[in-house]
Motif scaffolding. Structure first.
Motif, short mmCIF file in Angstrom:
data_model
loop_
_atom_site.label_atom_id
_atom_site.label_comp_id
_atom_site.label_asym_id
_atom_site.label_seq_id
_atom_site.Cartn_x
_atom_site.Cartn_y
_atom_site.Cartn_z
N LEU A 107 16.91 16.74 -1.65
CA LEU A 107 17.29 15.80 -0.60
C LEU A 107 16.14 14.84 -0.34
CD1 LEU A 107 19.29 14.95 1.72
CD2 LEU A 107 18.07 16.63 3.15
N ALA A 108 16.47 13.56 -0.17
CA ALA A 108 15.49 12.54 0.23
C ALA A 108 16.03 11.81 1.46
CB ALA A 108 15.24 11.56 -0.90
N LEU A 109 15.21 11.72 2.49
CA LEU A 109 15.55 11.01 3.73
C LEU A 109 14.53 9.91 3.96
CD1 LEU A 109 16.13 14.18 5.95
CD2 LEU A 109 17.91 12.80 4.84
N ALA A 110 14.99 8.72 4.32
CA ALA A 110 14.04 7.60 4.47
C ALA A 110 14.52 6.61 5.51
CB ALA A 110 13.84 6.90 3.13
N ALA A 111 13.54 5.87 6.05
CA ALA A 111 13.82 4.78 6.98
C ALA A 111 12.85 3.65 6.71
CB ALA A 111 13.71 5.25 8.42
N SER A 112 13.34 2.41 6.80
CA SER A 112 12.50 1.22 6.58
C SER A 112 12.70 0.24 7.73
CB SER A 112 12.86 0.52 5.26
OG SER A 112 12.64 1.35 4.16
N VAL B 121 5.92 13.77 1.42
CA VAL B 121 6.04 12.64 2.35
C VAL B 121 5.41 11.41 1.70
CG1 VAL B 121 5.50 11.74 4.65
CG2 VAL B 121 5.91 14.20 4.32
N ARG B 122 6.12 10.29 1.75
CA ARG B 122 5.62 9.04 1.19
C ARG B 122 5.64 7.95 2.27
NH1 ARG B 122 9.76 9.58 -3.77
NH2 ARG B 122 8.63 11.11 -5.04
N GLU B 123 4.57 7.16 2.29
CA GLU B 123 4.51 6.03 3.23
C GLU B 123 4.18 4.77 2.45
OE1 GLU B 123 1.99 8.43 3.52
OE2 GLU B 123 2.68 9.75 5.13
N ILE B 124 4.84 3.68 2.79
CA ILE B 124 4.61 2.39 2.14
C ILE B 124 4.55 1.31 3.20
CG2 ILE B 124 5.41 0.76 0.38
CD1 ILE B 124 7.22 2.96 -0.71
N GLY B 125 3.57 0.43 3.08
CA GLY B 125 3.48 -0.74 3.93
C GLY B 125 3.26 -1.98 3.07
N VAL C 272 9.05 5.03 5.35
CA VAL C 272 8.65 6.43 5.31
C VAL C 272 9.77 7.22 4.66
CG1 VAL C 272 7.99 8.47 6.63
CG2 VAL C 272 7.21 6.21 7.37
N GLU C 273 9.40 8.09 3.72
CA GLU C 273 10.38 8.90 3.01
C GLU C 273 9.93 10.35 3.00
OE1 GLU C 273 13.06 8.71 -1.05
OE2 GLU C 273 11.12 7.70 -1.02
N LEU D 155 0.85 -1.18 0.00
CA LEU D 155 0.00 0.00 0.00
C LEU D 155 0.89 1.24 0.00
CD1 LEU D 155 -2.93 1.04 0.13
CD2 LEU D 155 -2.69 1.09 2.64
N HIS D 156 0.72 2.10 -1.02
CA HIS D 156 1.55 3.30 -1.19
C HIS D 156 0.69 4.55 -1.02
CE1 HIS D 156 5.20 1.43 -3.27
NE2 HIS D 156 4.38 0.41 -3.07
#
Length: 404
Positions: A251-256, A196-200, A224-225, A185-186
């Motif tokens: 700039l792009a910052l993300a964590a998974s 802001v982007r969220e993916i699960g 989350v990006e 799910l995006h």
């Protein structure tokens, strides 16, 4: 030799079938209705659109030809090889409505499919890389169904066609969570200029093309990006090098976070199937920066098996180990006006002590010539590889990428 022979037959018939499908579609689009729309451009494939806008199909193909040689500080002997690193067929477009997109990607080289060594029969051999449908059911929302890359580390999500170096880093080869079959799910939204982007995702956990029943539990991934300065040109946050030459800093910052419940393969979705199962927890943190030809990317990965990574028999004999530990990758480059790029990379890999695996550090310098962007390029790099308890290794690689 039977395994290799069977695999070659699979590749032959897959390639032949894909070409027959393409030619059939081209022929039918010509004769069935003269208003069918066909367009093509180097690096963009061949695109067909139905006259009633009920579907579209874009077909592309690409390959990488690689020379690789290495020597170590003790023996001074030069070992090398010349191979087709990757060979791909890709189909994408929409079906019925532009809100329902699809992508199919097939891998045909031995490196794409799996092991080419007959005695490694516990490795999964597979041809299908991607087979996924993407449904935009509401503004800013997409549901993905099928097999594709999981939302893990940035370097893995970047296409192998669009990398800054000949291949991905040691961090990626040890800890990436690769592809899997399931649901994603995006969602994307903006807060002023901030994107802001969220993916699960929920997936099977054993990797691509697995046809047996689920050996353990499912795999759960969240990402989350944040893009604080707005979107990159041409989705450049997932493209190696600053080919778009960003006019303003981006700039792009993300964590998974990934949890693989009762994983059965050494690296979760990849590696050998072991004689036991373990829960695996993986954390990725990454960043991408681009501005006027300069690009930089940083990634950190940490994977743990809370119950211990080593699998043993009932008698206590070690059967294998899950790859756990941490790694850091730092890289950057500058693209000159002539489309020559100089880049450097540093990667350190620190496996968990219980695994018995060796620490490594790699220092890489790369030189690339982009003739038609990432669709036609020549890349070369030189690496110094330091591994605990072993001699230093010097590696040279040169690769040609052709994407039609």
């Amino acid at each position: 030799m039977l395994i290799s022979h069977q695999k070659n037959n699979i590749v032959h018939y897959t390639y032949k079938g894909a070409l027959l499908l393409l030619f059939s579609l081209l022929a039918s689009s010509k004769h069935a209705n003269s208003q069918s729309f066909i367009k093509s451009k180097f690096g963009k494939g061949i695109e067909i659109s139905a006259p009633d806008s009920s579907f579209s199909l874009k077909f592309g193909t690409r390959f990488q030809t690689l020379y690789e040689g290495s020597t170590n500080s003790e023996s001074k002997e030069w070992d090398d090889r010349f191979l087709i690193r990757r060979a791909r067929l890709k189909f994408e477009g929409f079906a019925f409505s532009p809100n329902l997109e699809y992508k199919i990607e097939l891998g045909l080289s031995n490196s794409d499919i799996g092991s080419d060594t007959p005695d490694r029969t516990n490795d999964a051999d597979n041809v299908i890389l991607d087979a996924v449908a993407k449904w935009q059911f509401a503004p800013n929302w997409q549901l993905w169904v099928g097999q594709t890359k999981l939302p893990g580390n940035r370097e893995r999500v970047i296409s192998s066609q669009k990398m800054q170096f000949v291949d991905r880093s040691l961090l990626n080869s040890r800890f990436n969570i690769d592809r899997d079959a399931g649901l994603q799910l995006h969602h994307v939204h903006a807060l002023g200029q901030v994107v802001v982007r969220e993916i699960g995702s929920i997936s099977m956990g054993e990797g691509r093309d697995i046809t047996t029943d689920n050996a353990g539990g499912y795999d759960y991934t969240a990402r989350v990006e944040v893009l604080p300065f707005g979107e990159f040109e041409g989705e450049g946050e997932y493209v190696g090098s600053d080919l778009a030459r960003e006019e303003t800093p981006k700039l792009a910052l993300a964590a998974s976070y990934d949890f693989n419940d009762n994983a059965s393969r050494a690296r979760g979705q990849l590696g050998s199937f072991l004689g036991g199962e373990r829960d695996l927890q993986t954390v990725f943190v990454d960043a991408m920066f681009k501005y006027r030809g300069f690009s930089a990317m940083a990634e950190f990965a940490n994977k743990e098996a809370p119950k211990g990574p080593v699998v043993t028999s009932e008698e206590g004999v070690p059967l294998g180990t899950f790859v756990t530990g941490s790694a850091l990758n730092l890289q950057g480059g500058y693209l000159f006006d002539t489309n020559w790029e100089v880049a450097g990379r540093y990667t350190t890999y620190n496996p968990a002590q219980a695994t018995g695996l060796r620490e490594q550090q790699q220092y890489t310098v790369g030189l690339s010539k982009y003739i038609v962007g990432h669709s036609l390029k020549v890349q070369t790099d030189v690496s110094l590889i330091e591994e605990a308890g072993r001699d230093e290794v010097y590696q040279f690689r040169m690769q040609l990428e052709v994407a039609l």
